[in-house]
Every structure is written in C-alpha cells, then in structure tokens.
Motif scaffolding. Structure first.
Motif, PDB file in Angstrom:
ATOM      1  N   GLY A 252       0.830  -1.192   0.000  1.00 57.63           N
ATOM      2  CA  GLY A 252       0.000   0.000   0.000  1.00 57.63           C
ATOM      3  C   GLY A 252       0.863   1.241   0.000  1.00 57.63           C
ATOM      4  N   ASP A 253       0.227   2.385   0.059  1.00 50.57           N
ATOM      5  CA  ASP A 253       0.936   3.657  -0.043  1.00 50.57           C
ATOM      6  C   ASP A 253       0.737   4.508   1.204  1.00 50.57           C
ATOM      7  OD1 ASP A 253       1.726   3.141  -2.750  1.00 50.57           O
ATOM      8  OD2 ASP A 253      -0.325   3.622  -3.359  1.00 50.57           O
ATOM      9  N   LEU A 254       1.786   5.201   1.599  1.00 54.38           N
ATOM     10  CA  LEU A 254       1.673   6.203   2.647  1.00 54.38           C
ATOM     11  C   LEU A 254       0.849   7.384   2.127  1.00 54.38           C
ATOM     12  CD1 LEU A 254       5.380   6.219   3.851  1.00 54.38           C
ATOM     13  CD2 LEU A 254       3.431   5.401   5.199  1.00 54.38           C
ATOM     14  N   PRO A 255       0.096   8.056   3.002  1.00 53.49           N
ATOM     15  CA  PRO A 255      -0.653   9.230   2.548  1.00 53.49           C
ATOM     16  C   PRO A 255       0.254  10.295   1.939  1.00 53.49           C
ATOM     17  CG  PRO A 255      -1.381   8.542   4.719  1.00 53.49           C
ATOM     18  CD  PRO A 255      -0.165   7.729   4.404  1.00 53.49           C
ATOM     19  N   GLU A 256       1.465  10.427   2.499  1.00 53.69           N
ATOM     20  CA  GLU A 256       2.455  11.355   1.966  1.00 53.69           C
ATOM     21  C   GLU A 256       3.829  10.700   2.039  1.00 53.69           C
ATOM     22  OE1 GLU A 256       2.335  15.017   4.059  1.00 53.69           O
ATOM     23  OE2 GLU A 256       0.276  15.509   3.467  1.00 53.69           O
ATOM     24  N   ALA A 257       4.655  10.999   1.068  1.00 53.28           N
ATOM     25  CA  ALA A 257       6.005  10.435   1.057  1.00 53.28           C
ATOM     26  C   ALA A 257       6.814  10.953   2.246  1.00 53.28           C
ATOM     27  CB  ALA A 257       6.703  10.790  -0.251  1.00 53.28           C
ATOM     28  N   LEU A 258       7.695  10.095   2.760  1.00 57.50           N
ATOM     29  CA  LEU A 258       8.587  10.449   3.869  1.00 57.50           C
ATOM     30  C   LEU A 258      10.024  10.214   3.435  1.00 57.50           C
ATOM     31  CD1 LEU A 258       6.775   8.721   6.887  1.00 57.50           C
ATOM     32  CD2 LEU A 258       6.745  11.151   6.324  1.00 57.50           C
ATOM     33  N   SER A 259      10.936  10.941   4.044  1.00 61.31           N
ATOM     34  CA  SER A 259      12.341  10.616   3.831  1.00 61.31           C
ATOM     35  C   SER A 259      12.609   9.255   4.459  1.00 61.31           C
ATOM     36  CB  SER A 259      13.236  11.669   4.473  1.00 61.31           C
ATOM     37  OG  SER A 259      13.168  11.586   5.893  1.00 61.31           O
ATOM     38  N   GLU A 260      13.685   8.621   4.040  1.00 61.96           N
ATOM     39  CA  GLU A 260      13.969   7.276   4.540  1.00 61.96           C
ATOM     40  C   GLU A 260      14.179   7.260   6.049  1.00 61.96           C
ATOM     41  OE1 GLU A 260      16.214   5.486   0.600  1.00 61.96           O
ATOM     42  OE2 GLU A 260      17.232   6.933   1.908  1.00 61.96           O
ATOM     43  N   THR A 261      14.932   8.202   6.585  1.00 65.89           N
ATOM     44  CA  THR A 261      15.172   8.221   8.030  1.00 65.89           C
ATOM     45  C   THR A 261      13.886   8.539   8.791  1.00 65.89           C
ATOM     46  OG1 THR A 261      15.926  10.518   7.820  1.00 65.89           O
ATOM     47  CG2 THR A 261      17.616   8.795   7.864  1.00 65.89           C
ATOM     48  N   ASN A 262      13.077   9.432   8.265  1.00 64.00           N
ATOM     49  CA  ASN A 262      11.805   9.731   8.916  1.00 64.00           C
ATOM     50  C   ASN A 262      10.871   8.524   8.863  1.00 64.00           C
ATOM     51  OD1 ASN A 262      12.540  12.309   9.641  1.00 64.00           O
ATOM     52  ND2 ASN A 262      11.474  13.315   7.941  1.00 64.00           N
ATOM     53  N   PHE A 263      10.923   7.782   7.762  1.00 65.66           N
ATOM     54  CA  PHE A 263      10.072   6.598   7.675  1.00 65.66           C
ATOM     55  C   PHE A 263      10.506   5.548   8.688  1.00 65.66           C
ATOM     56  CE2 PHE A 263       9.274   2.289   6.232  1.00 65.66           C
ATOM     57  CZ  PHE A 263       7.885   2.307   6.209  1.00 65.66           C
ATOM     58  N   LEU A 264      11.811   5.324   8.828  1.00 64.52           N
ATOM     59  CA  LEU A 264      12.279   4.328   9.797  1.00 64.52           C
ATOM     60  C   LEU A 264      11.875   4.723  11.215  1.00 64.52           C
ATOM     61  CD1 LEU A 264      15.809   3.510   8.343  1.00 64.52           C
ATOM     62  CD2 LEU A 264      13.766   2.056   8.311  1.00 64.52           C
ATOM     63  N   ALA A 265      11.940   6.012  11.528  1.00 64.13           N
ATOM     64  CA  ALA A 265      11.490   6.480  12.848  1.00 64.13           C
ATOM     65  C   ALA A 265       9.989   6.261  12.995  1.00 64.13           C
ATOM     66  CB  ALA A 265      11.837   7.958  13.020  1.00 64.13           C
ATOM     67  N   TYR A 266       9.253   6.522  11.933  1.00 65.90           N
ATOM     68  CA  TYR A 266       7.799   6.313  11.917  1.00 65.90           C
ATOM     69  C   TYR A 266       7.471   4.836  12.119  1.00 65.90           C
ATOM     70  CZ  TYR A 266       3.058   6.299   9.830  1.00 65.90           C
ATOM     71  OH  TYR A 266       1.720   6.134   9.583  1.00 65.90           O
ATOM     72  N   LEU A 267       8.186   3.966  11.415  1.00 66.66           N
ATOM     73  CA  LEU A 267       7.996   2.521  11.537  1.00 66.66           C
ATOM     74  C   LEU A 267       8.292   2.056  12.956  1.00 66.66           C
ATOM     75  CD1 LEU A 267       7.653  -0.351  10.332  1.00 66.66           C
ATOM     76  CD2 LEU A 267      10.071  -0.227   9.621  1.00 66.66           C
ATOM     77  N   LYS A 268       9.381   2.524  13.523  1.00 69.84           N
ATOM     78  CA  LYS A 268       9.773   2.142  14.887  1.00 69.84           C
ATOM     79  C   LYS A 268       8.700   2.532  15.890  1.00 69.84           C
ATOM     80  CE  LYS A 268      13.806   2.494  17.965  1.00 69.84           C
ATOM     81  NZ  LYS A 268      13.196   3.020  19.196  1.00 69.84           N
ATOM     82  N   ASN A 269       8.134   3.724  15.715  1.00 68.48           N
ATOM     83  CA  ASN A 269       7.111   4.200  16.637  1.00 68.48           C
ATOM     84  C   ASN A 269       5.796   3.444  16.462  1.00 68.48           C
ATOM     85  OD1 ASN A 269       4.653   6.403  16.846  1.00 68.48           O
ATOM     86  ND2 ASN A 269       6.102   6.561  18.544  1.00 68.48           N
ATOM     87  N   ARG A 270       5.346   3.301  15.230  1.00 67.44           N
ATOM     88  CA  ARG A 270       4.050   2.674  14.964  1.00 67.44           C
ATOM     89  C   ARG A 270       4.022   1.201  15.349  1.00 67.44           C
ATOM     90  NH1 ARG A 270      -0.322   4.835  12.214  1.00 67.44           N
ATOM     91  NH2 ARG A 270      -0.202   7.106  12.309  1.00 67.44           N
ATOM     92  N   MET A 271       5.130   0.509  15.178  1.00 70.74           N
ATOM     93  CA  MET A 271       5.174  -0.924  15.468  1.00 70.74           C
ATOM     94  C   MET A 271       5.792  -1.219  16.828  1.00 70.74           C
ATOM     95  SD  MET A 271       3.680  -2.327  12.889  1.00 70.74           S
ATOM     96  CE  MET A 271       4.098  -4.065  13.071  1.00 70.74           C
ATOM     97  N   ASP A 272       6.100  -0.178  17.593  1.00 73.59           N
ATOM     98  CA  ASP A 272       6.626  -0.331  18.953  1.00 73.59           C
ATOM     99  C   ASP A 272       7.884  -1.206  18.951  1.00 73.59           C
ATOM    100  OD1 ASP A 272       6.759   0.073  21.683  1.00 73.59           O
ATOM    101  OD2 ASP A 272       5.407  -1.594  22.154  1.00 73.59           O
ATOM    102  N   LEU A 273       8.875  -0.786  18.175  1.00 73.50           N
ATOM    103  CA  LEU A 273      10.074  -1.595  17.964  1.00 73.50           C
ATOM    104  C   LEU A 273      11.244  -1.118  18.809  1.00 73.50           C
ATOM    105  CD1 LEU A 273       9.896  -1.689  14.056  1.00 73.50           C
ATOM    106  CD2 LEU A 273       9.015  -3.407  15.659  1.00 73.50           C
TER     107      LEU A 273
END
Length: 373
Positions: A252-273
């Motif tokens: 699927g697609d993110l509502p808005e594109a993120l930079s790679e580092t911002n996406f990894l931070a987003y992933l870490k937060n959303r999935m509680d990693l």
C-alpha cells in the motif's frame, strides 16, 4: 456457544484450505462439543499462557502460531511443546491456531501491519492462482412452464448463499445467456419437462458463476437442492486466474512520502520496535510500502514488482540482505514484532459476535528473542 461454533466462525474468515502445506492450523487440542467459558487470544501458546487461561476462566486459547507443527509420538514432557499440550489437556483448555490461513487472506496479518502504518490502497502483494473455480449450469425459463418464473434467480440465490459470486469488492456476480437444451430420459426417469423416452428440448438460462475451490462440495449441494430438474447438468472448471482475496503479504501507499530516516522512525514508533535491521538507504523518498508478517523473504521479488520503496518483514539472514541490491530497502523488524498485533486482529473479529463471554488478550510476552540495549 460451543468450541465448534467458534472454530466454524474463525474458519469462515480464514478457511483452513488456505493454509500452507507445512502448516497445522485448526483445533489442535480439545473437544469441539464443549461449551466455551472464555477465549484467551495470544500469538504463541506457552505453559505460562495456558496457566493464564486457567486463571482467567478461559477454556479456549486462540493463537496465531500452532503449538504442534509435526506429529507427537510421545507425551512425556521432555520439551516445551509436550509440556504445553499436557498442561492444556489436564486443565481442559482447548488450543486453536489460525496461522498461514490467516496470513493468506485479505484483511489478515499483513493487512494489520498495513493498518498500523496507515497505508492506503492496500492489496495483497502476491495473490495465489488456481484457487477459483467456475460453475456453469442450465435452468429452465418460464417459457416452458409458468411455475419456472424466477427459477434462475432461486438457483442463483442458493448458490450465492453457498459462497459463489464474490469478485473483489463485489458480490452476487453472475452471467447468464438464454439458449436451447436437449435431452431424453430413459424409462427409469421422471423428467420435470416432457416424457420419458422422448427427445425433448427446453428454453434454458445458462448460468455462470465463480467461487473459491474449497467450497466445491457446499456449492454443488446447494445447486442440487435448489435446481428444479431431476438430474442437474453442470460443468466445473478450475481457473488459472489470481484470486485477489487470497495470497501472501500486502502492499500500500503512505498518505504522503517520507524521507527514509523519517520513515524508519515512523515505523519504529508505529510498530513499537526496539530495533530495525535494514539495508543501505538509497537517498529516495518512501511512498509505497510492502509488508509481510513473519518470515517473508520469499516475497522480495513481488515487492520489487510492485515498485515498493521499502519491504518490511522478518527473519532475514545475513546474505539475503544483499538481494536488495540498492533496488529497495529491506527492513527486518523481528518475527514477534511483526505479528504481535495479530492478537488484536483476532480479538476484534471474535468480538463482532461473541458477546456472551469474554474474549481476552493475553498479557504474556511470548517473544523468545531478547535485546540487550
């Protein structure tokens, strides 16, 4: 409500026919006829989870991972699998698993990850083929007898109830054409139209519908029951079409594109990693994301074909990371971490109808992998 009612409800959602050949989904321990006092939902079944079920008066544990993958030749408590089974039997706790069958449905495990990440336009990453069949049958029209008015629709309604006619977001799908059928009954026949021993012809509707192959017996039983003819003519054809509702992973697609580092931070937060193992960053924005709960390395080429910027899964080995080859970012978030929210998925589904007893999420952290931070 009995255990068999719960398992039937779960298997209408995630049919056992959709599990992989190596899997062991379904009721593993327990009597299907026992009345349910409560359901404990977990990712894995351990001795501590069985003890938790007993404390909370839950006599059915629904897990994602089966506690038994291979046949048990002895039950003497020599390993954790045998000990769990023994403890469950001693305490009259039934054990059920919805594993790769839940992985392989639209709205299943990978779709839960996509939901946690807020992805849009989510679809199955690798749809399975040859999972569908086409049924063709012939129903007399009212041109033959007034009482056949609505016969075609009655047959279709029975078939729809049996599970035919679902295509993606649409249901009750069919196609019909009118033509002439011919037949001759032998001396033992009791034809609905015409006379035994005579050449006959009838105005008929040719009806075509598709359905999941595993429902074949149910569909044919419904056809025979609803059809007005003594002998029902039909054809079954296995289709090579991909089933868009069954397959591995999701994209699927993110509502808005993120930079790679911002996406990894987003992933870490959303999935509680605690940690993310990933391949080299490519200096490109992240918009399309492919995911697969558990060990999903086999889907890398599908993620590339879907033009995903990142592929999120687990259980990647060292040399397998090289396969990214700067074409995609592979993000290994851990097996437990990728699937732990499956508990919420199962609980939510059960709570839609299970209102007479508790459906409880297990409090036990069953992750066998620990991190020193």
């Amino acid at each position: 409500m009995k255990i068999k009612d719960i398992t039937a409800y779960l298997e209408a959602w995630a049919p056992l026919a959709y599990q992989e050949s190596y899997d062991n989904a379904g009721l593993i321990v327990g009597d299907p006829g026992v009345t349910v006092t409560g359901i404990l939902v977990t990712l894995d079944i351990t001795e501590a989870v069985v003890e938790e079920a007993v404390r909370k008066n839950c006599n059915l544990i629904v897990a994602h991972h089966p506690i038994v993958f291979r046949g048990l030749k002895k039950l003497n408590g020599r390993n954790y699998v045998e000990r769990v089974v023994i403890k469950a039997i001693k305490n009259d706790v039934a054990l059920y698993a919805a594993h790769t069958n839940l992985d392989n449905i639209a709205g299943g495990v990978s779709f839960k990850i996509a939901q946690k990440l807020g992805l849009e336009n989510v679809r199955i990453l690798a749809p399975k083929s040859e999972m569908l069949m086409k049924l063709v049958t012939f129903v007399p029209t009212e041109q033959e007898k007034p009482e056949f008015r609505g016969a075609s629709q009655a047959v279709l309604d029975a078939l729809y109830e049996a599970g035919v006619g679902q295509i993606g977001k649409y249901d009750r799908c069919s196609f019909r054409t009118e033509g002439t059928g011919t037949f001759r009954g032998n001396t033992d026949s009791n034809p609905t139209l015409g006379e035994a021993g005579q050449d006959e012809q009838a105005h008929e509707n040719r009806i075509e519908v598709i359905f999941p192959a595993y429902r074949q017996n149910t569909v044919l039983a419904a056809l025979r029951k609803a059809h007005p003819y003594e002998e029902v003519a039909y054809y079954l054809t296995t289709l090579v079409n991909e089933n868009q509702e069954v397959g591995s992973g999701a994209v699927g697609d993110l509502p808005e594109a993120l930079s790679e580092t911002n996406f990894l931070a987003y992933l870490k937060n959303r999935m509680d990693l605690s940690v993310i193992r990933h391949t080299a960053l490519r200096g490109q924005p992240v918009r399309r994301v492919a995911v697969c709960g558990g060990a999903g390395g086999f889907l890398l080429n599908d993620a590339l074909a879907a033009r995903a910027d990142v592929f999120i899964t687990a259980d990647y080995k060292y040399h397998e990371f090289f396969d990214a080859d700067n074409r995609i970012i592979i993000a290994d978030i851990g097996h437990y971490e990728s699937e732990v929210f499956t508990k919420e998925l199962i609980q939510q589904y059960l709570l839609e109808k299970m209102i007479t007893f508790a459906v409880i999420l297990s409090d036990i952290d069953t992750n066998p992998v620990q991190y020193y931070l």
